[in-house]
Enzyme design. Structure first.
Site: not given
Ligand code: BES
Ligand code: MN
Ligand code: ZN
Length: 492
Positions: A272, A346
């Site tokens: 990230k 997931r």
């Molecule tokens: N934990 C994150 C989702 C999230 C993002 C929660 C911001 C709270 C605030 C999750 O694991 C994630 O990174 N999801 C990605 C999925 C994508 C890579 C398909 C997302 O939402 O960008």
């Molecule tokens: Mn994630």
């Protein structure tokens, strides 16, 4: 929580407390005796200031006045609860929380709370006070520590009743359970790793006599939870799978709750960006909800069998980390091609849901900070939820209303299932970026077997930018009360 709440009769105006809070119904300002008494004691300053501030008792309105030595209390606080819905539990709970938070802010050690509305459920008031008094000060020292703590609350009620004490007691215990969730989410990720989550669960099991099973890294591999294992590969903090169970003698229903427990989500190799990465300590909020919920269940002892399941791991980049392109099996047997290592939640949930579905629940509910897309869709104060059946959706909606929490139903759009097809495995775990919350839900659905299921994407409301209602700034404990209401409804 060293908070003591008791009922009182008589005149709140003369009470020896630091702060007096009064619930005011809309248009009730010149009808409520307490307000008139306080106004007289303050030489007319209360009503005069109410007029200046245009305080009429509308919901969310408040008026805070110093008493300048005219009362034993240092301050008086009027809290509006509106007219039509003044009796609704959610509104009363929120007002009680606001009163407790104001007391903490004013360095008050004692609070007198006048409840001129008749027939109020004191459990709801105690929940609100316990929730509003919450602060996370564990890592503060010296001057950063609070100077005073709210300890004593007197509830001025119309009629004192036998049942008051029990209602207050249970309300405080429920608040305490929700504050357990908040503490876990606020805790930094260097302290709260997967084993620390397991430790909390073991503590609850021991304290309340609940069943517990914890699988470590080896156990997760031996059980065949290959997706959970894969996500955890890149972290020195080993994963845990946690199963808490509350089993009464002749339960009416069996409900199973599953929480995403990513104690930190760096994104893994698909790392990230730096801004906001620290917020990913809250990626275990679903797990926090499940643990707080089990604590509340233990206090309430409903006639429903409840299981709390947590898939805990840390998502880190490392030589051993899982990569895009990898293919893994799963507890269910389906194979999954990894596309983006940041869609780790997931994967952990898939195995946990398969395990949970094998318990043959009447309803399986998961809670996860699953997608940023859900926050784009619904904002930061509302969860999205997916339900295969309308009946269960209505159950969740009714529970959320009583709890005063925001959940909005999202659609399982069948066309999008196509996007989860992989050229080299049964499934890939992400689709294109449009409707990202929906495709995540469709992926999870592949792993729930025959269980009736609801998925809650709680990514937004688990953290608050500012205190509001029962929620403080920071970890809110969102979803615990809604799930508890579902359990209580199932017990009826
Ligand atoms: N934990 C994150 C989702 C999230 C993002 C929660 C911001 C709270 C605030 C999750 O694991 C994630 O990174 N999801 C990605 C999925 C994508 C890579 C398909 C997302 O939402 O960008
Ligand atoms: Mn994630
Ligand atoms: Zn995540």
């Amino acid at each position: 929580m060293a908070l003591h709440i008791q009922t009182a009769s008589g005149d709140p105006t003369t009470a020896a407390v630091d702060l007096i809070a009064v619930l005011v119904t809309e248009g009730g300002l010149d009808k409520q005796k307490v307000v008139a008494d306080l106004d007289r004691a303050l030489g007319g300053a209360l009503l005069e200031n109410a007029k200046l501030a245009e305080f009429t008792g509308k919901p969310d309105q408040s008026l805070d006045l110093p008493t300048m030595g005219r009362l034993k209390a240092r301050r008086v606080l009027l809290l509006g609860v509106g007219a039509k819905r003044a009796h609704e539990p959610a509104r009363l709970r929120a007002a009680a929380a606001t009163a407790a938070r104001a007391a903490q802010g004013a360095k008050a050690k004692s609070l007198g709370f006048a409840l001129p509305v008749e027939g109020i459920d004191l459990r709801v008031i105690a929940e609100g006070i316990g929730l509003g008094a919450y602060r996370f000060t564990k890592y503060m020292t010296g001057d950063r520590l609070p100077k005073a703590e709210l300890k004593d609350v007197k509830l001025f009620v119309h009629k004192q009743a036998q049942a008051d004490k029990a209602a207050i007691d249970i309300g405080l215990k429920i608040a305490e359970a929700i504050c357990l969730t908040r503490d876990a989410v606020n805790e930094p990720p260097n302290e709260l790793n997967p084993e620390a989550l397991a430790r909390i669960a073991r503590g609850l099991a021991k304290k309340h006599g609940m069943g517990i099973k914890v699988l470590d890294k080896k156990g997760i591999a031996a059980a065949g939870m290959k997706l959970h294992y894969a996500v955890a590969q890149g972290s020195a903090n080993e994963p845990r799978f946690i199963h808490l169970s509350y089993v009464p003698k002749k339960p009416k229903k069996k409900l199973v709750f599953v929480g995403k427990g990513l104690t930190f989500d760096s994104g893994g190799l698909c790392i990230k960006p730096a801004p906001g990465m620290g917020e990913m300590k809250s990626d275990m909020s679903g797990a926090g909800v499940v643990l707080g919920l089990m604590a509340a269940v233990a206090a309430l002892r409903p006639n429903v069998e409840v299981h709390g399941i947590v898939g805990a791991a840390e998502n880190m980049p490392d030589a051993e980390a899982y990569r895009p392109g990898d293919i893994f099996g799963s507890l269910d047997g389906k194979t999954v091609e990894i596309v983006n290592t940041d869609a780790e939640g997931r994967l952990v949930l898939a195995d946990a849901l398969t395990y949970a579905s094998r318990l043959n629940p009447d309803l399986l509910v998961d809670a996860a900070t699953l997608t940023g897309a859900c926050m784009v869709a619904l904002g930061k104060t509302c969860s999205g939820f997916y339900s295969v059946e309308d009946k269960h959706a209505r159950e969740l909606e009714a529970a959320a209303k009583e709890a005063g929490e925001q959940f909005w139903r999202m659609p399982l759009i069948e066309d999008m299932r196509e996007q989860l097809k992989s050229d080299v495995a049964d499934l890939k775990h992400t689709a294109d970026r449009w409707g990202g919350s929906i495709s995540a839900a469709l992926f999870l659905r592949e792993f729930v077997g025959k269980a009736p299921w609801i998925h809650c994407d709680i990514a937004g409301p688990v953290l608050g930018d500012a205190a509001k209602g029962t929620y403080p700034k920071g970890a809110t404990g969102h979803a615990v009360l809604t799930f508890l209401k579902m359990i209580e409804h199932a017990a009826r």
